[in-house]
Design an enzyme around this catalytic site. Sequence first.
Site, PDB file in Angstrom:
ATOM      1  N   MET A  49      22.838  -6.773  36.453  1.00  0.00           N
ATOM      2  CA  MET A  49      22.631  -8.227  36.484  1.00  0.00           C
ATOM      3  C   MET A  49      23.951  -8.927  36.809  1.00  0.00           C
ATOM      4  SD  MET A  49      19.431  -8.716  35.938  1.00  0.00           S
ATOM      5  CE  MET A  49      19.515 -10.503  35.968  1.00  0.00           C
ATOM      6  N   HIS A  79      10.327  -8.570  44.407  1.00  0.00           N
ATOM      7  CA  HIS A  79      10.866  -8.513  43.038  1.00  0.00           C
ATOM      8  C   HIS A  79      10.064  -9.446  42.134  1.00  0.00           C
ATOM      9  CE1 HIS A  79      14.153  -7.723  40.162  1.00  0.00           C
ATOM     10  NE2 HIS A  79      14.082  -9.001  39.831  1.00  0.00           N
TER      11      HIS A  79
HETATM   12  C1  DX5 Z   1      16.860 -13.810  36.567  1.00  0.00           C
HETATM   13  C2  DX5 Z   1      15.951 -12.978  37.420  1.00  0.00           C
HETATM   14  C3  DX5 Z   1      16.267 -13.003  38.856  1.00  0.00           C
HETATM   15  C4  DX5 Z   1      16.194 -14.379  39.513  1.00  0.00           C
HETATM   16  C5  DX5 Z   1      17.260 -14.425  40.571  1.00  0.00           C
HETATM   17  O1  DX5 Z   1      16.601 -13.520  35.246  1.00  0.00           O
HETATM   18  O2  DX5 Z   1      16.025 -11.615  37.017  1.00  0.00           O
HETATM   19  O3  DX5 Z   1      15.501 -12.059  39.592  1.00  0.00           O
HETATM   20  O4  DX5 Z   1      14.956 -14.654  40.111  1.00  0.00           O
HETATM   21  O5  DX5 Z   1      17.331 -15.697  41.088  1.00  0.00           O
HETATM   22  P1  DX5 Z   1      18.532 -16.174  42.016  1.00  0.00           P
HETATM   23  O6  DX5 Z   1      18.569 -15.264  43.202  1.00  0.00           O
HETATM   24  O7  DX5 Z   1      18.147 -17.584  42.345  1.00  0.00           O
HETATM   25  O8  DX5 Z   1      19.791 -16.085  41.201  1.00  0.00           O
HETATM   26 ZN    ZN Z   2      15.034 -10.081  38.278  1.00  0.00          ZN
END
Ligand code: DX5
Ligand code: ZN
Length: 214
Positions: free
Chosen positions: A136, A30
């Site tokens: 999200m 990702h």
């Molecule tokens: C946030 C990003 C995520 C982030 C997730 O805006 O889209 O992909 O890297 O990080 P974690 O898993 O630490 O919440």
């Molecule tokens: Zn992301």
Amino acid sequence: MIKIAPSILAADFANLERDIYAVRSADYLHVDVMDGLFVPNISIGLPVVQSIRAITSMPLDVHLMIDRPVRYVERFCQAGADIVTVHVEADSVENTLKALEIIRAQGKRSGVVLKPGTPAEDALPFLDRCSMVLVMTVEPGFGGQKFMTEMMPKLRQIRKWIDSRRLDCELEVDGGVDPVTCKTVIENGANVLVAGSAVYKAPDIPERIKELRG
Ligand code: DX5
Ligand code: ZN
């Protein structure tokens, strides 16, 4: 099957090749692209995607947190993305449809992303025209935030639509996914789990990836 997509936002950018190699047992890589406008943070862009493409065969899941992504989707496909997701809040429905079409025309998989405040219904115009919906579970922009359980009804609703319409569409979640919350999102219909901190802060990364599969 549950797929895991480690987010390199939590990697050490000075040791990116090492940190990508460390997550090779996962399904997707990702890649969070931020422009400092759509979200209040700036991360990485096209040249980095291109360099990553050269050193891994993992499918690149590129999450565009940028304003009016229709301007850039073709270039991200050409840089080596396999999946490109765009936020529905970042442009008009018409331009978002155009962005999805450009991604498909490049032979890549396209997806739409919903911020926490965006209702499930806003995914409807795109559901049968994309290969992924990303819900999200934190406000986009930063890693390491707290998982929002209140997103689960939205996740369930979108899972219902995908299944009842027999759509060939993956359902991804991003934000705060860890060994506890992974169970919640799987129960509520997600099949692709993004995880940044939970993967890169783990003492044993392959073991953690296994654990996140639920
Ligand atoms: C946030 C990003 C995520 C982030 C997730 O805006 O889209 O992909 O890297 O990080 P974690 O898993 O630490 O919440
Ligand atoms: Zn992301």
